[in-house]
Structure formats: C-alpha cells, structure tokens
Scaffold this motif. Structure first.
Motif, PDB file in Angstrom:
ATOM      1  N   ALA A 106       0.837  -1.199   0.000  1.00 40.27           N
ATOM      2  CA  ALA A 106       0.000   0.000   0.000  1.00 40.27           C
ATOM      3  C   ALA A 106       0.873   1.251   0.000  1.00 40.27           C
ATOM      4  O   ALA A 106       0.613   2.220  -0.738  1.00 40.27           O
ATOM      5  CB  ALA A 106      -0.924  -0.009   1.220  1.00 40.27           C
ATOM      6  N   LEU A 238      -1.545  -1.616  -5.265  1.00 42.97           N
ATOM      7  CA  LEU A 238      -2.661  -1.150  -4.442  1.00 42.97           C
ATOM      8  C   LEU A 238      -3.741  -2.217  -4.315  1.00 42.97           C
ATOM      9  O   LEU A 238      -4.286  -2.438  -3.220  1.00 42.97           O
ATOM     10  CB  LEU A 238      -3.235   0.130  -5.048  1.00 42.97           C
ATOM     11  CG  LEU A 238      -2.305   1.342  -5.040  1.00 42.97           C
ATOM     12  CD1 LEU A 238      -2.910   2.489  -5.848  1.00 42.97           C
ATOM     13  CD2 LEU A 238      -2.013   1.798  -3.611  1.00 42.97           C
ATOM     14  N   LEU A 293      -4.676   2.841  -1.113  1.00 40.87           N
ATOM     15  CA  LEU A 293      -4.208   4.195  -1.430  1.00 40.87           C
ATOM     16  C   LEU A 293      -4.320   5.106  -0.209  1.00 40.87           C
ATOM     17  O   LEU A 293      -3.395   5.872   0.089  1.00 40.87           O
ATOM     18  CB  LEU A 293      -5.023   4.764  -2.595  1.00 40.87           C
ATOM     19  CG  LEU A 293      -4.645   6.169  -3.073  1.00 40.87           C
ATOM     20  CD1 LEU A 293      -3.195   6.204  -3.540  1.00 40.87           C
ATOM     21  CD2 LEU A 293      -5.582   6.607  -4.200  1.00 40.87           C
TER      22      LEU A 293
END
Length: 315
Positions: A106, A238, A293
């Motif tokens: 992430a 992501l 994100l």
C-alpha cells in the motif's frame, strides 16, 4: 528365505505406491495453488519491467537475471523455510506477516501515485543526474527484490492456504514447486517484454518488407507497453495490498471493511445479470485499491513528513 524375499518385495511395492501417491498429491496441490496465485503472478510480471525501463539495453538482461536470482533466494531460502515452520508450529502468526506485506505494498503504490500527482520524489530516478550508474542499478535491483519478497510472500501464503497436505515435507515440496515455476514464468516473461524493442530493431533491418514493417511497429509499440505495465504495476500494488488488508482485518476479527466491500460486490453480482461476476470482482478490486491508497498515503506522509525517513528507492 524365498518367502521373506517375496514379503520384502511386497513391502517395497507398497512403499513405492505410497510414494507415488504422495508425489501425485503434491503435483495436484501445487497445480491448484498455482492457479489461485495467478493474480499475484500477473502483478509481479507487471511491476518488474519498470526497474529496467530507461537503462542501457545491454544492462537489461543482466539486471533481470540479478532480480531473478534474488527472487529464488526470497522464495526458497527465506520464505519456504519460514512458511513450513510457521505452518507447523505457529500457523496463527502467518496473518500478521501478510498484513505487514499488505502495508508495504500500500505504501509503495500510494507513494508512486502521490509522485504522479506532483508530490515530492524520493530517491534517485532516471530524470536526475546519475553520478554512479552501478550504484543506481544496485538500488533498482534491491528495490525490485524487496517488492518481489512481498509479492512472493503473498504467493507462498496463498499456496500454503490452498494445499491440503498434512505432512510437512509434502507441503514444502508443493511450495517449492510453485515457487520455481512462478519465478521462471514471471521473469521469463519480463525478459521477453523488455527485449521486444531489440527484436523489433533486428527485424527492421531484414530485407523482407513485411519483417521491416513488423519490426518498426514492434519498436513503436514497446514504449507504450512499458508505460502501460508501469501503470498496471502501481494499480496491482494497491489492489493486492488492499486485498491483503481487507482479508487480514477480517481474520483478526474486524469485519466492518471486509463485510461492506463484499456486500457491495455481491449486490452488483445480483443486479447486473451476466456481467455480475466481472463487475463484482472489478468493484472489489477497486475498493481494495482505494483502501490501500488511503492507508499507504497516510504511511507515506507519516514517514516522510513526521519521521523524515527516505522513501523507497525503487522507482
């Protein structure tokens, strides 16, 4: 004596049949687990070309080979023994290692998005003057191997979850088989991708007009392919990272995010007819990416603004 020999041969035959069945079970388990890891394999193949983009063509294959060797070490020397030990003695700890990997992915993906949106760049890139090319290449290789470690950990964890083998050495062989096949497939594909432009240049010099046209088209196509793969790689970080976080929080007893995401997915499946499966999966992937994100951006801000820690050097 003859009776004893016959009994011995019969025992050997029984052992051989058991061994053959074990090998067959390992192959079936590895094949089933390999299919489950297909998404992460695609992510890995999409991420890696960015580490050689813009470097000298003569250095592309050596760098990919260095990353490949690092990937084998990640899977076979670090993750495989760890996975066997954890599955045998501390299976409950696996989820925490997965969560750490999800946070790292992430962070990596969010950092790249923030840079594209105008945020400060961290670490050297090809846009900066490179005083020591060898050191810069080493940074890229190290960054690629670190990212591979996280993706490989996810592959091994998925494999471990899918194989239904009670004996530790059988689990180990299945994990090793998946690790070797995945590594060869991923980095073989990466090598082909990054050398496509060289193939195009070679064909463009042939006498055949058809070969020349195809070669020129290939050369023109490769930059767009690499840019697309760079974009896909960021999305993949992501998507996979967010998926790990959703699954991990659910396993740890925090069900809100997981239930909400899957609730939206199932609602779309139920209301969109024949496209329901695809749209539901896309929605789950998108929501996973959004979660990663947000989480990754928070980590990046805390590291860079609060603790003044340098960002990842892999770009």
């Amino acid at each position: 004596m003859p009776g004893g020999l016959v009994a011995l041969l019969d025992d050997v035959a029984v052992i051989a049949r058991v061994a053959a069945a074990s090998v067959d079970d390992i192959g079936v388990a590895a094949s089933r687990a390999g299919m489950k890891t297909a998404g992460v394999v695609i992510d890995d193949a999409a991420v890696t070309p960015s580490y050689v983009t813009g470097l000298s063509p003569a250095r592309e294959l050596p760098i990919i080979w260095d990353i490949t060797k690092g990937s084998f070490k990640n899977k076979l020397l670090i993750l495989l023994p760890g996975a066997i030990l954890l599955s045998e003695f501390l299976p409950g700890a696996i989820i925490f290692f997965l969560m750490m990997g999800g946070l790292y992915l992430a962070y990596e993906g969010a950092e790249k998005v923030l840079e594209k949106l105008g945020g400060a760049k961290h670490g050297k890139t090809l846009d900066d003057p490179i005083e020591d090319l060898a050191a810069f290449e080493e940074q890229r290789i190290s960054g690629a191997i670190r990212t591979d470690l996280i993706l490989s950990a996810e592959i091994m964890a998925i494999t471990l979850n899918e194989i239904d083998l009670d004996v530790w050495w059988q689990r180990g062989l299945a994990l090793a088989l998946v690790a070797i096949v995945v590594t060869v497939v991923v980095y073989g594909a990466v090598a082909i991708i990054v050398k496509m432009d060289d193939v195009g240049l070679h064909l463009a010099q042939k006498r055949s007009e058809l070969a020349q046209r195809f070669g020129r088209g290939l050369v023109a196509f490769v930059p767009y392919l690499l840019k697309a793969l760079s974009f896909i790689g960021t999305i993949a970080m992501l998507w996979v990272g967010g998926g790990i976080l959703l699954h991990g929080t659910h396993e740890l007893g925090f069900h809100t995010l997981y239930d909400a995401t899957h609730g939206i997915e199932e609602a779309l499946k139920a209301t969109t007819g024949s496209l329901g499966g695809f749209l539901g999966w896309m929605t789950y992937a998108a929501l996973s990416a959004v979660l990663a994100l947000v989480v990754g951006a928070i980590i990046a801000v805390v590291l860079h603004k609060v603790f003044k820690v340098g960002a990842s050097e892999a770009h």
